[in-house]
Write a protein that holds these residues in place. Structure first.
Motif: not given
Length: 357
Positions: A28-49
């Motif tokens: 929360e403080s640095t806003r650095e994030a990671l994704l675990i097991d992202c799905v190719f077809e859900q790229h737009e959804r995840d990038a939007a979030l």
């Protein structure tokens, strides 16, 4: 419900086609994030979030080389500049961080411990939060189940030891967050699975588990022949090209699934688009006025009058705040309009930017 630290941002996302859970974690403080097991077809959804939460994606993790979907790791790296992390055992292409047992994955002030949990595949990893309150188990340990062991170097005896030694050894209250569930179950706890898992819980011995796993009789995943080779490239397509974005303008997809375009772009490209205003007639004489050369069809008439919208140019839809016009883009898309976007923020944002009407 998952009770996370106040400094940890946590989201569980779902892909219906493959029943895959993707996890977004951020400091929360640095806003650095990671994704675990992202799905190719859900790229737009995840990038939007990520964009809407104002997070910087620094890393994508895959718990293993998936057989039922293509990872979105390469595409995230290509578009957002994140690094790709995967088990060193796979020797896969496009990996920036080759992970091994005992490694620490850091994002901001947060970290995950890497635990090797082979058996489903020989490169399976699980990720444990520093306080041991969360464990991302991939396909090793599922809610009331365990990952199949009949292909990709799977071995039930290895998986039995991985689950018992690396996962069920965690505290009872530790939340288990799997890569898949086919019954809508979102999570469990170590204590629950130690007691109630029908494959490995209670008094189950190794021979019980092995016998169970060898007789599942499951068909191979439908995407096996496509997914495994692609995931050995971390999701890079064979042609090395990203999916094509809309070519007519800088359209973005929101986490709600709406396609939007910035009002300043519309103002400078008025001759390249058709503007549709979906406000009521009374609003046209109100405080915001109207945009010149716009077509006016009130939202509650749009379904019956969609054929009146000219399609010789892309359509941008506007209303007062961008809410009704967002619904209008959905209505038009369902009517077969392929080049359509909502003017983000509507006329309120248009006025704030001082754009000409």
């Amino acid at each position: 419900m998952i009770d996370c630290h106040a400094t940890l941002i946590f989201r569980q996302l779902f892909d219906q086609v493959s029943s895959t859970y993707t996890y977004l974690l951020a400091d929360e403080s640095t806003r650095e994030a990671l994704l675990i097991d992202c799905v190719f077809e859900q790229h737009e959804r995840d990038a939007a979030l990520l964009r809407e939460l104002e997070l910087k994606l620094v890393l994508t993790l895959d718990t293993h080389c998936h057989a039922d979907h293509v990872t979105g790791a390469w595409l995230m790296k290509r578009t957002l500049g994140s690094r790709v992390a995967l088990s060193r055992r796979y020797q896969a292409r496009n990996v920036d961080v080759a992970l091994a047992h005992g490694d620490r994955v850091r994002f901001g002030a947060q970290a995950l411990e890497v635990r090797e949990t082979p058996g489903h595949t020989d490169g399976c990893l699980s990720f444990v939060s520093e306080d041991q309150q969360l464990v991302f188990t991939g396909d090793a340990l599922l809610v009331r189940g365990a990952g199949r062991t009949d292909f990709q170097q799977g071995d039930p005896r290895t998986l039995f030891r991985s689950i018992r030694e690396q996962l069920l050894s965690l505290p009872d209250a530790c939340a288990i967050l799997p890569a898949h569930d086919y019954e809508g179950r979102t999570s469990s706890t170590v204590g629950e699975e130690r007691r109630y898992n029908p494959r490995i819980g209670g008094d189950a011995r190794e021979e019980d588990f092995v016998g169970y796993m060898k007789n599942l009789g499951l068909p191979h995943p439908k995407q096996l022949a496509v997914a495994v080779p692609a995931n050995m490239r971390c999701g890079e397509p064979e042609n090395g090209l990203s999916p094509a974005a809309p070519g007519w303008g800088p359209v973005v997809t929101t986490y709600a699934g709406m396609r939007e375009i910035a009002p300043d772009w519309v103002a400078s490209h008025r001759g390249d688009v058709n503007v549709l205003d979906v406000r009521t007639p009374a609003e046209l004489a109100g405080e915001f006025g109207y945009l010149e050369r716009a077509l006016f069809i009130p939202l509650d008439e749009l379904r019956s009058r969609a054929s009146e919208v000219p399609l010789d140019k892309p359509v941008v839809v506007v209303c007062q705040t961008g809410k009704r016009s967002a619904l209008a883009t959905v209505i038009l898309a369902r009517a077969g309009v392929t080049q359509v976007a909502n003017v983000a923020g509507g006329l309120v944002r248009w006025r704030e930017l001082g754009l000409p009407s």
